[in-house]
Design a protein around this motif. Structure first.
Motif, PDB file in Angstrom:
ATOM      1  N   GLY A 171      67.174  43.833  43.204  1.00 59.58           N
ATOM      2  CA  GLY A 171      68.035  44.691  43.501  1.00 59.58           C
ATOM      3  C   GLY A 171      67.068  45.655  44.537  1.00 59.58           C
ATOM      4  O   GLY A 171      66.576  45.264  45.122  1.00 59.58           O
ATOM      5  N   ILE A 210      70.000  51.086  45.103  1.00 64.28           N
ATOM      6  CA  ILE A 210      69.268  52.781  45.181  1.00 64.28           C
ATOM      7  C   ILE A 210      68.900  53.609  46.382  1.00 64.28           C
ATOM      8  O   ILE A 210      68.007  52.947  47.227  1.00 64.28           O
ATOM      9  N   LEU A 240      61.671  56.058  40.352  1.00 64.96           N
ATOM     10  CA  LEU A 240      62.274  55.137  38.784  1.00 64.96           C
ATOM     11  C   LEU A 240      61.769  54.873  37.966  1.00 64.96           C
ATOM     12  O   LEU A 240      60.727  54.483  37.603  1.00 64.96           O
ATOM     13  N   PHE A 291      62.638  52.353  34.397  1.00 62.16           N
ATOM     14  CA  PHE A 291      63.517  51.216  34.338  1.00 62.16           C
ATOM     15  C   PHE A 291      63.041  51.384  32.250  1.00 62.16           C
ATOM     16  O   PHE A 291      62.308  51.572  31.970  1.00 62.16           O
ATOM     17  N   ASP A 332      72.038  48.700  41.256  1.00 63.42           N
ATOM     18  CA  ASP A 332      71.811  47.646  41.482  1.00 63.42           C
ATOM     19  C   ASP A 332      71.361  48.523  43.218  1.00 63.42           C
ATOM     20  O   ASP A 332      69.612  47.330  43.535  1.00 63.42           O
ATOM     21  N   TYR A 336      70.176  44.329  36.959  1.00 62.14           N
ATOM     22  CA  TYR A 336      69.644  45.788  37.067  1.00 62.14           C
ATOM     23  C   TYR A 336      70.638  46.970  37.541  1.00 62.14           C
ATOM     24  O   TYR A 336      71.915  46.322  38.169  1.00 62.14           O
ATOM     25  N   THR A 337      71.145  47.556  36.918  1.00 63.99           N
ATOM     26  CA  THR A 337      72.354  48.646  36.375  1.00 63.99           C
ATOM     27  C   THR A 337      71.193  50.038  37.177  1.00 63.99           C
ATOM     28  O   THR A 337      70.861  50.803  36.084  1.00 63.99           O
ATOM     29  N   ILE A 390      67.231  53.497  36.197  1.00 63.86           N
ATOM     30  CA  ILE A 390      68.216  51.526  36.417  1.00 63.86           C
ATOM     31  C   ILE A 390      67.886  51.164  34.917  1.00 63.86           C
ATOM     32  O   ILE A 390      67.165  50.735  34.063  1.00 63.86           O
TER      33      ILE A 390
END
Length: 105
Positions: free
Chosen positions: A100, A36, A46, A48, A34, A31-32, A25
């Motif tokens: 997200g 999951i 995850l 980040f 956003d 968040y890309t 992410i």
């Protein structure tokens, strides 16, 4: 206004490798991706990566999974948890402005 009401959600299904589910992410103005999508009962990781210096994005919080992490600029920070219930669960910055969601199926 654009980010909160007009932007389109970007969804990704977590990849599965070695029994764990994972997704990268990117944190930059949001968040890309956003959203999951993960499977219930399988470990999730995850990662980040913060690509900005805005104070709002310096921490991510996953309240439903009791996880939080400081996100240094330019570094990849993993958060791991085990989803045991189906549903939609938010992840957000400490100010609640960047948002997200994790969809557990």
């Amino acid at each position: 206004v654009w980010y909160f009401w007009l932007s389109k959600r970007r969804t990704v299904v977590a990849t599965r490798a070695g029994g764990a589910q994972s997704a990268l992410i990117v944190v930059k103005g949001g968040y890309t991706p956003d959203t999951i999508v993960v499977d219930r009962g399988r470990p999730v990781r995850l990662v980040f990566r913060r690509e900005e210096s805005a104070l709002c994005s310096e921490r991510v919080v996953l309240p439903a999974f009791d996880r939080t992490a400081v996100l240094p600029e330019g570094e990849e920070v993993p958060l791991e948890f085990l989803p045991t219930e189906r549903g939609e669960f938010p992840f957000l910055c400490q100010m609640g402005m960047l948002r997200g969601r994790i969809v557990v199926e």
